[in-house]
Structures are given as structure tokens and as C-alpha cells.
Design a protein around this motif. Structure first.
Motif, PDB file in Angstrom:
ATOM      1  N   ARG A  33       0.844  -1.191   0.000  1.00  0.00           N
ATOM      2  CA  ARG A  33       0.000   0.000   0.000  1.00  0.00           C
ATOM      3  C   ARG A  33       0.883   1.247   0.000  1.00  0.00           C
ATOM      4  NH1 ARG A  33      -2.968  -0.422   5.187  1.00  0.00           N
ATOM      5  NH2 ARG A  33      -1.414  -1.983   5.736  1.00  0.00           N
ATOM      6  N   VAL A  34       0.543   2.199  -0.830  1.00  0.00           N
ATOM      7  CA  VAL A  34       1.323   3.427  -0.956  1.00  0.00           C
ATOM      8  C   VAL A  34       0.454   4.615  -0.570  1.00  0.00           C
ATOM      9  CG1 VAL A  34       2.750   4.854  -2.475  1.00  0.00           C
ATOM     10  CG2 VAL A  34       2.586   2.370  -2.870  1.00  0.00           C
ATOM     11  N   TYR A  35       1.021   5.539   0.223  1.00  0.00           N
ATOM     12  CA  TYR A  35       0.326   6.739   0.675  1.00  0.00           C
ATOM     13  C   TYR A  35       1.202   7.936   0.314  1.00  0.00           C
ATOM     14  CZ  TYR A  35      -2.483   3.376   3.202  1.00  0.00           C
ATOM     15  OH  TYR A  35      -3.299   2.320   3.505  1.00  0.00           O
ATOM     16  N   TYR A  36       0.600   8.882  -0.377  1.00  0.00           N
ATOM     17  CA  TYR A  36       1.375   9.979  -0.956  1.00  0.00           C
ATOM     18  C   TYR A  36       0.696  11.317  -0.674  1.00  0.00           C
ATOM     19  CZ  TYR A  36       2.298  13.179  -4.920  1.00  0.00           C
ATOM     20  OH  TYR A  36       2.555  14.269  -5.703  1.00  0.00           O
ATOM     21  N   VAL A  45      11.982  15.524   0.095  1.00  0.00           N
ATOM     22  CA  VAL A  45      10.944  14.520   0.275  1.00  0.00           C
ATOM     23  C   VAL A  45      11.288  13.650   1.477  1.00  0.00           C
ATOM     24  CG1 VAL A  45      12.036  12.858  -1.295  1.00  0.00           C
ATOM     25  CG2 VAL A  45       9.572  12.728  -0.869  1.00  0.00           C
ATOM     26  N   ASP A  46      10.256  13.263   2.217  1.00  0.00           N
ATOM     27  CA  ASP A  46      10.402  12.314   3.310  1.00  0.00           C
ATOM     28  C   ASP A  46       9.699  11.022   2.918  1.00  0.00           C
ATOM     29  OD1 ASP A  46      11.548  13.445   6.066  1.00  0.00           O
ATOM     30  OD2 ASP A  46      10.605  15.081   4.965  1.00  0.00           O
ATOM     31  N   ILE A  47      10.409   9.917   3.063  1.00  0.00           N
ATOM     32  CA  ILE A  47       9.898   8.608   2.667  1.00  0.00           C
ATOM     33  C   ILE A  47       9.991   7.665   3.860  1.00  0.00           C
ATOM     34  CG2 ILE A  47      10.204   6.644   1.114  1.00  0.00           C
ATOM     35  CD1 ILE A  47      11.629   8.607  -0.818  1.00  0.00           C
ATOM     36  N   GLN A  48       8.942   6.907   4.078  1.00  0.00           N
ATOM     37  CA  GLN A  48       8.962   5.861   5.087  1.00  0.00           C
ATOM     38  C   GLN A  48       8.440   4.571   4.470  1.00  0.00           C
ATOM     39  OE1 GLN A  48       7.144   6.758   8.860  1.00  0.00           O
ATOM     40  NE2 GLN A  48       8.079   8.789   9.012  1.00  0.00           N
ATOM     41  N   VAL A  49       9.090   3.473   4.825  1.00  0.00           N
ATOM     42  CA  VAL A  49       8.594   2.149   4.469  1.00  0.00           C
ATOM     43  C   VAL A  49       8.413   1.389   5.770  1.00  0.00           C
ATOM     44  CG1 VAL A  49       8.958   0.054   3.128  1.00  0.00           C
ATOM     45  CG2 VAL A  49       9.898   2.231   2.304  1.00  0.00           C
ATOM     46  N   ALA A  50       7.183   0.976   6.034  1.00  0.00           N
ATOM     47  CA  ALA A  50       6.865   0.306   7.297  1.00  0.00           C
ATOM     48  C   ALA A  50       6.386  -1.112   7.030  1.00  0.00           C
ATOM     49  CB  ALA A  50       5.803   1.084   8.068  1.00  0.00           C
ATOM     50  N   PHE A  51       6.780  -2.019   7.913  1.00  0.00           N
ATOM     51  CA  PHE A  51       6.398  -3.420   7.809  1.00  0.00           C
ATOM     52  C   PHE A  51       5.713  -3.852   9.106  1.00  0.00           C
ATOM     53  CE2 PHE A  51      10.134  -2.750   5.209  1.00  0.00           C
ATOM     54  CZ  PHE A  51       9.857  -3.434   4.025  1.00  0.00           C
ATOM     55  N   ASP A  52       4.770  -4.768   8.981  1.00  0.00           N
ATOM     56  CA  ASP A  52       4.188  -5.401  10.168  1.00  0.00           C
ATOM     57  C   ASP A  52       5.232  -6.377  10.683  1.00  0.00           C
ATOM     58  OD1 ASP A  52       2.777  -6.819  12.064  1.00  0.00           O
ATOM     59  OD2 ASP A  52       0.976  -7.054  10.849  1.00  0.00           O
ATOM     60  N   ALA A  53       6.250  -5.825  11.333  1.00  0.00           N
ATOM     61  CA  ALA A  53       7.420  -6.601  11.737  1.00  0.00           C
ATOM     62  C   ALA A  53       8.003  -6.047  13.029  1.00  0.00           C
ATOM     63  CB  ALA A  53       8.479  -6.586  10.631  1.00  0.00           C
ATOM     64  N   TYR A 201      10.039  -8.846   5.823  1.00  0.00           N
ATOM     65  CA  TYR A 201      10.387  -7.715   4.955  1.00  0.00           C
ATOM     66  C   TYR A 201      10.075  -8.082   3.510  1.00  0.00           C
ATOM     67  CZ  TYR A 201      12.591  -5.163   8.784  1.00  0.00           C
ATOM     68  OH  TYR A 201      12.816  -4.473   9.946  1.00  0.00           O
ATOM     69  N   VAL A 202       8.774  -8.191   3.244  1.00  0.00           N
ATOM     70  CA  VAL A 202       8.285  -8.574   1.917  1.00  0.00           C
ATOM     71  C   VAL A 202       7.277  -7.535   1.448  1.00  0.00           C
ATOM     72  CG1 VAL A 202       8.698 -11.035   2.271  1.00  0.00           C
ATOM     73  CG2 VAL A 202       6.498 -10.047   2.952  1.00  0.00           C
ATOM     74  N   ALA A 203       7.054  -7.490   0.147  1.00  0.00           N
ATOM     75  CA  ALA A 203       6.227  -6.433  -0.435  1.00  0.00           C
ATOM     76  C   ALA A 203       4.789  -6.463   0.073  1.00  0.00           C
ATOM     77  CB  ALA A 203       6.252  -6.541  -1.953  1.00  0.00           C
ATOM     78  N   ALA A 204       4.217  -7.644   0.220  1.00  0.00           N
ATOM     79  CA  ALA A 204       2.824  -7.734   0.661  1.00  0.00           C
ATOM     80  C   ALA A 204       2.635  -7.270   2.095  1.00  0.00           C
ATOM     81  CB  ALA A 204       2.323  -9.178   0.522  1.00  0.00           C
ATOM     82  N   ASN A 205       3.734  -7.155   2.829  1.00  0.00           N
ATOM     83  CA  ASN A 205       3.681  -6.761   4.228  1.00  0.00           C
ATOM     84  C   ASN A 205       4.172  -5.333   4.428  1.00  0.00           C
ATOM     85  OD1 ASN A 205       3.143  -7.362   6.987  1.00  0.00           O
ATOM     86  ND2 ASN A 205       5.318  -7.776   7.362  1.00  0.00           N
ATOM     87  N   ALA A 206       4.275  -4.570   3.331  1.00  0.00           N
ATOM     88  CA  ALA A 206       4.876  -3.233   3.393  1.00  0.00           C
ATOM     89  C   ALA A 206       3.871  -2.146   3.060  1.00  0.00           C
ATOM     90  CB  ALA A 206       6.046  -3.146   2.418  1.00  0.00           C
TER      91      ALA A 206
END
Length: 437
Positions: A33-36, A45-53, A201-206
Motif C-alpha cells: 500500500r502506498v500513501y502519498y 521529500v520524506d519517505i517511510q517504508v513500514a512493515f508489520d514486523a 520484509y516482503v512487499a505484501a507486508n509493506a
């Protein structure tokens, strides 16, 4: 030089963006899921990548999530830690990683000038897709973690926090500290971190959050680039529901200090709780509003029993802790606890006055925009909204939800969520005998 430039630009052009923070959302083919949010006036620009981890995914290897996160930028692809640090420094970018109970995230702040941006983004992508977890880096970070855990044993505040979460959550995944324990961390091997990374750390969990002066098309390309090296994978099963304590309990931990740390609480509220705003506003009046709260007035102003007294709700995926805390002289612990408990009980039964509610609403709504008046702060809010699947208009409707709170709705919410008969009390300090003397 570029770091100073980035800081100068940030100071000169930082502006409040909350009023026009339109959150756009889409999903990648891999399920990320991407939020912009597009903001102008600040060429960065500030970028965050979060995982259910987060640490709730540690299983019985307490501290595994945190140590995995700490190793990410110590070596990735063909680069060692110095190479990675130099790549970010050379373009004035800042990279970070963090872990909470629910999530593990990495963040990047960079200028949008294309050569600088491209290098920073490439570095972040390699960190996400190809961390090394080599033995030397692992041993260094493991020893650093163990040294920190050893220091915790000398901190009454840390001991109180660890015991408090254990009292509230027992064997639930929220019941252990994110940093783990000496026993669990001592048993880790580099392969454990690699396995954790490969699972979570997989795409479906990011989720990816992008806030800054990039176009929608640039944001789409940025998200695709960041996730390009990750396998699709799958999301983990939801964290189990919290089992509430069956009765009130008190635990004292002896510690050679002149002050006693006091924590009182129970599992409270979760992110999508329909009563969240009633609890939030009510808690502001009870103990979250600093010098104007009821707890501060009763404990500090009227009786001088503590330097401060506060309360908080920490909403998480499942019920996060409701906590009332203070520090007091060992010989005043009993009295301070009595005042704390009576103030809490009275608030549950009576709620706030209308005047207190009006003042709290003004205080909350008046300062709300200042909490995310920079891209970085806004990105953190958007990350929360995305991770917990909150409504995209959460920031826009925040004031409206606060204004809808009433004295009656606060009383009702507190009676449902805060039960004095289930409160867990942790004290860390001088012995009972010393306090009686």
C-alpha cells in the motif's frame, strides 16, 4: 556541505501543510500500500517504508525484530556500513530505522534534485532488498544490544516499564520489551535475523509513505523502485487479541534509590476504537494535559508528592496500555498512590466539568496543526494512518471528532475502558520498611 544546505532549506521553507494534506492512496501489484502527499515550498521529500514486523512478531526470541532493524544499514549489497553512511552524507540525505511493538520502519529524508535523490533512493533500495547480516556486523550489534540491556538493570524506570508490560500483557506479544532480554539476545545467531527479515520484509507486508515535492508519477516510480527487490511474500496473521487481567494486583521491585517509580494501568484502547476520541480528550483532562491536568493538580500542586504526574493511552493494533505514572519519595509512595487512585476513580465516576472540557478542546485543536507542520512529522502521521488502515481524512476530521466529545461520552468511555478493579500497579524503589520509617 550538502547536509548544511538541506538543514538551511528546511529551516527557511518549512511550513504548515496540514490544511492541504490530501492523502492519495494506491496499491502495487505485489500488494504494497502506498500513501502519498504532495507538498510544495520545500525541495525535499520524506519517505517511510513500514512493515508489520515489530516486536510483537518476535515469538519467543525477544529482541529479534529490533536487532534485525539495527543491522539493515550496517552492510547491504556491495557496501559496508561506512560506504552506506558516506553515500547518504554525500547527498545530504538522512536515513533511519526504528521498531515499535507493531511495526518496523525505515525512513529517508533527501533533497529532490535528481542526482542527489537518485543516489539516496538507490541506497535505501539496496538496504531494503539486500542487507548482508554478516557475522562481524551481527556480533558488534549484538554486543551493543547486550550492553544496553545490562544498563537497563541499573535503571529503575526501565525495570518498572518491563514489569508493567509483563503485568498487563503476560505472555501476549506485547508483554516483552522491544529490545528483548539478555537471555534471549544472547542466544541469537545471524541466521535468526536473516530468517526474520526474509519472512517479514516482503512487499505484501509493506506500506510506503511519500511526502514532499514530488509529482504523483514520480511518487509511483519511487515506490516501485524501493520495493523492486523485495519478494511478494504474504502478510502475517493478525496479532492475537489481548486477554485482560482478571484482578487488580501490585508488585514492588526493590531498588536502592531515594525515589520510587510508580506505574498504574491496564490494557486500554486500540487504533480503530470508536471511543478513541472520547478517551483521548478525557485523558487530556485527567493527566495528559501537563500542568493543567487533574493528576498534576492533585498530586503536585495540592500536596507536593511528586514533580509530575501524568496519564496516557497508547493505541496499538490491539489494546495498548493505559498508564498513570509518577515518581515520589520512598516514604511518600503510599500517600501518592492513594491520591492517584482516588483521582482516577473520581474521574471515572464523575467525568470532567464542562469548563474543563471546553478548555481541553481549545488546547487540543489549537495546537494540533503544529504536530505535523513539517514533512517529516506529516510523514509519521500518514504512516500511522496507513499502517493501521485509518480513514484517509483522519487529519482533516480530527478537530470535528474532538468537538463532538461530551462530558457524558467521556464518562461512558472511561467506565467501559478503565476498571479500577483490574488495575496493575508497579513500584520500583526503596523497600516498604524504609518507606514506613
Amino acid at each position: 556541505m550538502r547536509i548544511h544546505l538541506l538543514s538551511l532549506v528546511f529551516l527557511l521553507f518549512s511550513q504548515s501543510v496540514w490544511a492541504v494534506a490530501k492523502i492519495e492512496h494506491w496499491q502495487t501489484p505485489q500488494g504494497s500500500r502506498v500513501y502519498y502527499v504532495h507538498t510544495e515550498g520545500l525541495p525535499m521529500v520524506d519517505i517511510q517504508v513500514a512493515f508489520d514486523a515489530g516486536s510483537a512478531r518476535d515469538g519467543y526470541q525477544f529482541g529479534l525484530s529490533a536487532l534485525t532493524s539495527a543491522l539493515l544499514d550496517t552492510g547491504a549489497g556491495q557496501w559496508n556500513a561506512d560506504d552506506i553512511a558516506q553515500r547518504f552524507e554525500s547527498v545530504g540525505a538522512k536515513f533511519g530505522s526504528s521498531v515499535s511493538s507493531d511495526m518496523a520502519s525505515v525512513s529517508l529524508r533527501t533533497l529532490i534534485d535528481k542526482p542527489l535523490f537518485d543516489k539516496a533512493l538507490e541506497t535505501m533500495q539496496v538496504i531494503l532488498a539486500s542487507p548482508r547480516f554478516n557475522e562481524a556486523d551481527f556480533q558488534r550489534e549484538k554486543n551493543r544490544t547486550l550492553a544496553g540491556l545490562k544498563q537497563q538493570e541499573e535503571s529503575p524506570a526501565e525495570l518498572a516499564s518491563i514489569a508493567f508490560y509483563k503485568a498487563l500483557y503476560g505472555d501476549h506479544p506485547y508483554g516483552h520489551p522491544s529490545s528483548g532480554s539478555i537471555i534471549t539476545v544472547s542466544g541469537f545467531e545471524a541466521a535468526d535475523l536473516r530468517s526474520f527479515y526474509q519472512q517479514y520484509y516482503v512487499a505484501a507486508n509493506a506500506i510506503v509513505v511519500i511526502v514532499g515535492d514530488l509529482s504523483r508519477k514520480q511518487a509511483e516510480l519511487t515506490a516501485e523502485t524501493l520495493l523492486s527487490g523485495l519478494p511478494t511474500g504474504s502478510k502475517p496473521e493478525p496479532v492475537p487479541e489481548v486477554v485482560m487481567p482478571v484482578k487488580a494486583d501490585r508488585q514492588h521491585i526493590e531498588f536502592p534509590s531515594s525515589q520510587t517509580h510508580v506505574l498504574v494501568g491496564m490494557p486500554g484502547t486500540y487504533r480503530k476504537d470508536p471511543d478513541y476520541f472520547n478517551l483521548y480528550v478525557g485523558n487530556h483532562i485527567l493527566g495528559g494535559g501537563g500542568l493543567v491536568s487533574k493528576l498534576f493538580e492533585e498530586v503536585r500542586e495540592k500536596r507536593g508528592l511528586a514533580y509530575s504526574a501524568r496519564s496516557s493511552f497508547v493505541p496499538m493494533s490491539r489494546k495498548g496500555p493505559f498508564t498513570v505514572s509518577l515518581q515520589t519519595r520512598n516514604d511518600q509512595t503510599g500517600q501518592a498512590l492513594d491520591v492517584l487512585n482516588k483521582t482516577l476513580s473520581d474521574f471515572i465516576e464523575q467525568g470532567p466539568t464542562e469548563a474543563e472540557l471546553i478548555a481541553a478542546k481549545k488546547n487540543i485543536t489549537g495546537g494540533f496543526a503544529m504536530r505535523f507542520d513539517t514533512n517529516k512529522e506529516l510523514a509519521s502521521y500518514v504512516s500511522m494512518i496507513g499502517f493501521y488502515d485509518m480513514p484517509l481524512d483522519y487529519l482533516d476530521t480530527f478537530r470535528q471528532h474532538v468537538e463532538q466529545v461530551t462530558v457524558a461520552s467521556i464518562k461512558d468511555a472511561f467506565k467501559q475502558r478503565v476498571d479500577p478493579q483490574l488495575m496493575q500497579t508497579i513500584t520500583v524503589g526503596g523497600s516498604e520498611n524504609k518507606r514506613e520509617k
